[in-house]
Design a protein around this motif. Structure first.
Motif, PDB file in Angstrom:
ATOM      1  N   GLN A  23     -26.206  49.464  -3.947  1.00 22.41           N
ATOM      2  CA  GLN A  23     -27.509  48.667  -4.579  1.00 22.41           C
ATOM      3  C   GLN A  23     -26.916  47.075  -4.415  1.00 22.41           C
ATOM      4  O   GLN A  23     -27.292  46.560  -3.893  1.00 22.41           O
ATOM      5  N   SER A  54     -29.481  44.075  -2.765  1.00 18.07           N
ATOM      6  CA  SER A  54     -29.430  43.232  -2.880  1.00 18.07           C
ATOM      7  C   SER A  54     -28.939  41.773  -3.206  1.00 18.07           C
ATOM      8  O   SER A  54     -29.425  40.488  -3.209  1.00 18.07           O
ATOM      9  N   HIS A  55     -28.443  41.907  -1.601  1.00 18.57           N
ATOM     10  CA  HIS A  55     -27.911  40.299  -1.623  1.00 18.57           C
ATOM     11  C   HIS A  55     -28.503  39.587  -0.545  1.00 18.57           C
ATOM     12  O   HIS A  55     -29.022  40.383   0.682  1.00 18.57           O
ATOM     13  N   ARG A  94     -29.634  41.843   3.039  1.00 17.53           N
ATOM     14  CA  ARG A  94     -30.599  42.860   2.406  1.00 17.53           C
ATOM     15  C   ARG A  94     -31.826  42.936   4.333  1.00 17.53           C
ATOM     16  O   ARG A  94     -31.987  43.835   3.673  1.00 17.53           O
ATOM     17  N   ALA A 123     -33.649  47.089  -6.742  1.00 15.29           N
ATOM     18  CA  ALA A 123     -33.119  45.988  -6.583  1.00 15.29           C
ATOM     19  C   ALA A 123     -33.537  45.215  -5.684  1.00 15.29           C
ATOM     20  O   ALA A 123     -33.789  43.454  -5.180  1.00 15.29           O
ATOM     21  N   LYS A 167     -37.234  43.602  -6.286  1.00 11.86           N
ATOM     22  CA  LYS A 167     -37.037  42.718  -7.070  1.00 11.86           C
ATOM     23  C   LYS A 167     -36.466  40.880  -6.392  1.00 11.86           C
ATOM     24  O   LYS A 167     -36.903  40.254  -7.303  1.00 11.86           O
ATOM     25  N   MET A 168     -36.237  41.103  -5.376  1.00 12.59           N
ATOM     26  CA  MET A 168     -36.094  40.124  -4.821  1.00 12.59           C
ATOM     27  C   MET A 168     -37.251  39.250  -4.456  1.00 12.59           C
ATOM     28  O   MET A 168     -37.449  38.039  -3.394  1.00 12.59           O
TER      29      MET A 168
END
Length: 314
Positions: free
Chosen positions: A117, A121-122, A126, A164, A167-168
């Motif tokens: 995760q 999310s990075h 990603r 995650a 969400k970006m």
């Protein structure tokens, strides 16, 4: 009644490219973030490729992941690390059916998922994470129906990885997910999962809908639209018996977004549940903290013609 003029073919996932590996660079080659992590974290990352030390490393790194946002590039670019995490995931597959998964093994796998995760999310990792099709390794967990707690943890943690990603608000993420079975998997969890799993799965569908290509995909045929709207309707009816304001918020946002599509808006006029029209949830949404959800619901009813356009949300 007359069926709205949807066009196209029913929902089905296009063919998937072969799964590929990721992250073969050394730490020093791949990461821009080395100076921000203490030495003992590098040692723990290195321990992931040692099967004797992996369990402890997984536990410690999963505990510390939120304190060190730059952990993700280290994980991705360290030699053998992603392969080790995938090994943890794949080793659980034979225990899914028939159900033979222990709580200890579930927790260990969830620690590996928590590290994935981070990578999902990075911003530096990603795209590579998606290009390697790593999320597909999680789908067998989303596909389980066993209600034992250890399986629920696996589903929920796997949903967290996909959550995650979405969400970006990255359109490339939606493009990738629409090529997979994520929509039917989420819909089944929304239909049969625990409240928390339902909430995360609905959030994922919401994020897909909020992207223009996601909305177009779901509204491309009446069959796709009705599959989604039927599950949303069942969830609303379930909330009458077991209220959840958090879940209701995501459901309202999904309905509102659907109402922004011409064909879906026409269909919603006849298939939206009466419980969203007759103030059934007025008591649940009375707090000031739920003002946004009330606004969404009011706008939804305006969009489908239940409330005059000039009427203001209360």
């Amino acid at each position: 009644g007359r069926r709205p003029a949807f066009s196209g073919t029913p929902m089905q996932a296009p063919g998937l490219s072969p799964l590929t590996g990721g992250g073969s660079k050394t730490i020093s080659e791949g990461s821009k973030s080395k100076s921000t992590l203490p030495t003992h974290l590098y040692n723990l990352v290195h321990d992931l490729i040692d099967t004797e030390k992996r369990d402890t490393a997984l536990l410690e790194l999963s505990k510390k992941r939120e304190d060190f946002p730059d952990l993700a590039p280290i994980l991705w670019n360290s030699f053998g690390t992603i392969a080790a995490l995938l090994q943890e995931i794949v080793s659980i597959y034979p225990l899914l059916s028939p159900p033979r998964l222990t709580t200890e093994l579930s927790n260990r796998c969830c620690n590996a998922l928590a590290l994935l995760q981070c990578v999902a999310s990075h911003p530096e990792t990603r795209s590579a994470f998606m290009n390697a099709h790593i999320p597909l390794y999680l789908y067998p967990f989303l596909n389980t129906v066993c209600t034992y707690r250890q399986y629920e943890f696996l589903r929920l943690t796997s949903l967290g990885v996909i959550g995650a990603l979405v969400k970006m608000d990255d359109s490339d993420v939606i493009t990738f997910l629409l090529q997979t079975q994520i929509i039917p998997l989420c819909l089944r969890i929304m239909d049969n999962g625990s409240e928390l799993s339902k909430t995360v799965a609905t959030f994922i569908i919401q994020k897909i809908l909020l992207d223009d290509q996601g909305l177009a995909y779901i509204c491309h045929t009446f069959e796709r639209f009705s599959t989604v709207s039927d599950v949303l309707r069942k969830m609303v009816l379930g909330l009458v018996e077991q209220p959840s304001v958090r879940l209701l918020k995501h459901i309202c946002r999904c309905y509102l977004r659907l109402s922004e599509n011409k064909h879906a808006r026409e269909a919603l006029q006849t298939c939206i549940p009466n419980e969203l029209r007759d103030n059934t949830f007025a008591e649940d949404l009375k707090d000031e903290s739920e003002r946004l959800t009330r606004k969404w619901l009011q706008q939804l009813l305006r969009n489908i013609g239940d409330v005059p356009a000039e009427s203001e949300a209360t």
